[in-house]
Design a protein around this motif. Structure first.
Motif, PDB file in Angstrom:
ATOM      1  N   LEU A   1     -20.954 -73.060 -57.345  1.00 42.33           N
ATOM      2  CA  LEU A   1     -21.984 -73.865 -57.993  1.00 42.33           C
ATOM      3  C   LEU A   1     -23.373 -73.263 -57.798  1.00 42.33           C
ATOM      4  O   LEU A   1     -24.249 -73.399 -58.668  1.00 42.33           O
ATOM      5  N   MET A   2     -23.582 -72.617 -56.655  1.00 43.99           N
ATOM      6  CA  MET A   2     -24.893 -72.054 -56.361  1.00 43.99           C
ATOM      7  C   MET A   2     -25.168 -70.755 -57.109  1.00 43.99           C
ATOM      8  O   MET A   2     -26.301 -70.295 -57.178  1.00 43.99           O
ATOM      9  N   SER A   3     -24.148 -70.119 -57.664  1.00 46.86           N
ATOM     10  CA  SER A   3     -24.358 -68.885 -58.422  1.00 46.86           C
ATOM     11  C   SER A   3     -24.618 -69.248 -59.878  1.00 46.86           C
ATOM     12  O   SER A   3     -24.227 -70.308 -60.355  1.00 46.86           O
ATOM     13  N   GLY A   4     -25.272 -68.354 -60.617  1.00 48.03           N
ATOM     14  CA  GLY A   4     -25.585 -68.635 -62.013  1.00 48.03           C
ATOM     15  C   GLY A   4     -25.929 -67.379 -62.768  1.00 48.03           C
ATOM     16  O   GLY A   4     -25.882 -66.264 -62.238  1.00 48.03           O
TER      17      GLY A   4
ATOM     18  N   GLN B   1     -32.982 -71.704 -64.926  1.00 50.44           N
ATOM     19  CA  GLN B   1     -33.611 -72.511 -63.890  1.00 50.44           C
ATOM     20  C   GLN B   1     -33.104 -73.948 -63.937  1.00 50.44           C
ATOM     21  O   GLN B   1     -32.825 -74.549 -62.893  1.00 50.44           O
ATOM     22  N   GLN B   2     -32.969 -74.498 -65.151  1.00 54.80           N
ATOM     23  CA  GLN B   2     -32.470 -75.865 -65.281  1.00 54.80           C
ATOM     24  C   GLN B   2     -31.023 -75.958 -64.800  1.00 54.80           C
ATOM     25  O   GLN B   2     -30.640 -76.904 -64.101  1.00 54.80           O
ATOM     26  N   THR B   3     -30.199 -74.951 -65.185  1.00 55.93           N
ATOM     27  CA  THR B   3     -28.793 -74.963 -64.774  1.00 55.93           C
ATOM     28  C   THR B   3     -28.672 -74.837 -63.262  1.00 55.93           C
ATOM     29  O   THR B   3     -27.907 -75.577 -62.620  1.00 55.93           O
TER      30      THR B   3
ATOM     31  N   ALA C   1     -27.484 -76.904 -58.046  1.00 54.89           N
ATOM     32  CA  ALA C   1     -27.929 -77.069 -56.668  1.00 54.89           C
ATOM     33  C   ALA C   1     -27.844 -78.533 -56.240  1.00 54.89           C
ATOM     34  O   ALA C   1     -27.438 -78.842 -55.110  1.00 54.89           O
ATOM     35  N   LYS C   2     -28.201 -79.430 -57.150  1.00 54.58           N
ATOM     36  CA  LYS C   2     -28.084 -80.863 -56.824  1.00 54.58           C
ATOM     37  C   LYS C   2     -26.625 -81.256 -56.622  1.00 54.58           C
ATOM     38  O   LYS C   2     -26.287 -81.996 -55.694  1.00 54.58           O
ATOM     39  N   LEU C   3     -25.749 -80.734 -57.523  1.00 54.41           N
ATOM     40  CA  LEU C   3     -24.327 -81.043 -57.395  1.00 54.41           C
ATOM     41  C   LEU C   3     -23.774 -80.474 -56.095  1.00 54.41           C
ATOM     42  O   LEU C   3     -22.986 -81.140 -55.399  1.00 54.41           O
TER      43      LEU C   3
ATOM     44  N   THR D   1     -21.883 -81.095 -50.562  1.00 53.30           N
ATOM     45  CA  THR D   1     -22.080 -80.753 -49.153  1.00 53.30           C
ATOM     46  C   THR D   1     -22.068 -82.008 -48.292  1.00 53.30           C
ATOM     47  O   THR D   1     -21.517 -82.028 -47.188  1.00 53.30           O
ATOM     48  N   GLY D   2     -22.675 -83.074 -48.819  1.00 52.49           N
ATOM     49  CA  GLY D   2     -22.665 -84.319 -48.072  1.00 52.49           C
ATOM     50  C   GLY D   2     -21.262 -84.885 -47.891  1.00 52.49           C
ATOM     51  O   GLY D   2     -20.949 -85.484 -46.862  1.00 52.49           O
TER      52      GLY D   2
END
Length: 333
Positions: free
Chosen positions: A202-205, A87-89, A94-96, A101-102
């Motif tokens: 990045l969104m996968s984990g 969850q932390q990763t 997700a933030k990165l 995305t921006g």
């Protein structure tokens, strides 16, 4: 006369329905409790707990409290640690990904340009200089070779050799551009998709191992037919009542028959003359009615005991032959 038995009271439909509903509710609660089986595996556990009650009211206004169950799933300590780390990763990724995305927000709003002019430009910008450098080196070598052979610049032989070289260079350039065309298209698409692929990565984990539970065995208790039992009991009571009525009618018929068959309605009823005596009923006046056999035989009879009749109706009793008492059945009945 012989007393008439009282008929049993018929079951109340409302009370019968209420009794059946209560039985059904109790059975349903028991089945729910038996079906909620707690499970424990190496990856985690699944437990059922009563967390409240639901109130149900039937058509008669009676309320029932039905237990409400909740299911709780718990990871094993190892799986819980993996879950927390994951969850932390994922939150960090997700933030990165959101930041990335921006940065490329304008990419999806721009069409991919795969026109011939843009592809040619891509080739020129990325690979054409290397091609030209190679041919420049080849031309320098040609000039040196012609000079070594004594062919000076501007001569016809020099011009012919340069013309052949230029023709070969143009043919090689056309071939090179054709070969690089699809590579340029793929490169343009790769540059377009690469940021998107990075965000997707990045969104996968890591995934947590989910506990695998077996199907809980379903235990169903049969519902008791409470209404059927109540009605069956009533039917049995009615059967017994009908038998008593028939027996009373038989006793009534026997007494009347005895009273009318004997002269003047008198019959020997002294207790001392009777054997195998059984009380079978009671008259409306309270006199016991018996079934018996005379000591000299003659089959089973129905009648009174003279001493009991004498206690309530002395005029209906007289002394007969041998000092044995007789009863005037016609007078008593």
């Amino acid at each position: 006369m012989v007393s008439t038995p009282k008929a049993p009271k018929a079951p109340d439909p409302t009370q019968t329905a209420a009794a059946q509903t209560a039985t059904n509710v109790d059975t349903a609660i028991a089945n729910a409790g038996l079906s909620h089986t707690n499970q424990y595996t190496p990856d985690g556990s699944l437990e059922y707990k009563v967390t409240g009650n639901t109130t149900m009211t039937d058509q008669n206004g009676k309320t029932y409290q039905l237990p409400t169950y909740s299911a709780y799933q718990t990871y094993s300590p190892q799986n819980q640690a993996i879950y927390d780390q994951t969850q932390q990763t994922q939150l960090g990724l997700a933030k990165l990904a959101n930041d990335q995305t921006g940065k490329i927000s304008g990419v999806l709003g721009t069409n991919v340009d795969l026109s011939a002019g843009n592809v040619d430009k891509y080739v020129n910008d990325h690979w054409q200089s290397g091609f030209n450098n190679q041919w420049d080196r080849d031309q320098a070598s040609l000039d040196q070779s012609l000079a070594d052979k004594g062919i000076s610049m501007g001569s016809e032989a020099y011009n012919n050799a340069l013309r052949d070289f230029t023709t070969r260079k143009q043919a090689a350039s056309d071939q090179y551009l054709g070969d690089m065309y699809s590579n340029a298209q793929n490169s343009i698409l790769t540059e377009r998709n690469q940021p998107l692929n990075e965000i997707s990565a990045l969104m996968s984990g890591s995934q947590v191992n989910q506990p695998n539970y077996v199907n809980s065995p379903t235990t169903q208790l049969p519902t008791v037919d409470q209404a059927g039992l109540i009605n069956e009991n009533y039917n049995q009571q009615m059967g017994a009542y009908n038998q008593q009525v028939a027996k009373s009618n038989a006793a009534m018929g026997g007494l009347f028959g005895l009273g009318s068959a004997l002269l003047g309605g008198w019959a020997m009823s002294d207790r001392r003359l009777k054997r195998d005596v059984h009380r079978i009923d009671t008259t409306a006046a309270g006199l016991p009615v018996y079934e018996y056999e005379y000591v000299w035989g003659g089959g089973r009879q129905v009648g009174f005991m003279a001493d009991e009749v004498e206690a309530v109706a002395p005029s209906a009793v007289m002394e007969g032959p041998g000092g044995y008492k007789m009863v005037n059945y016609a007078g008593v009945l």
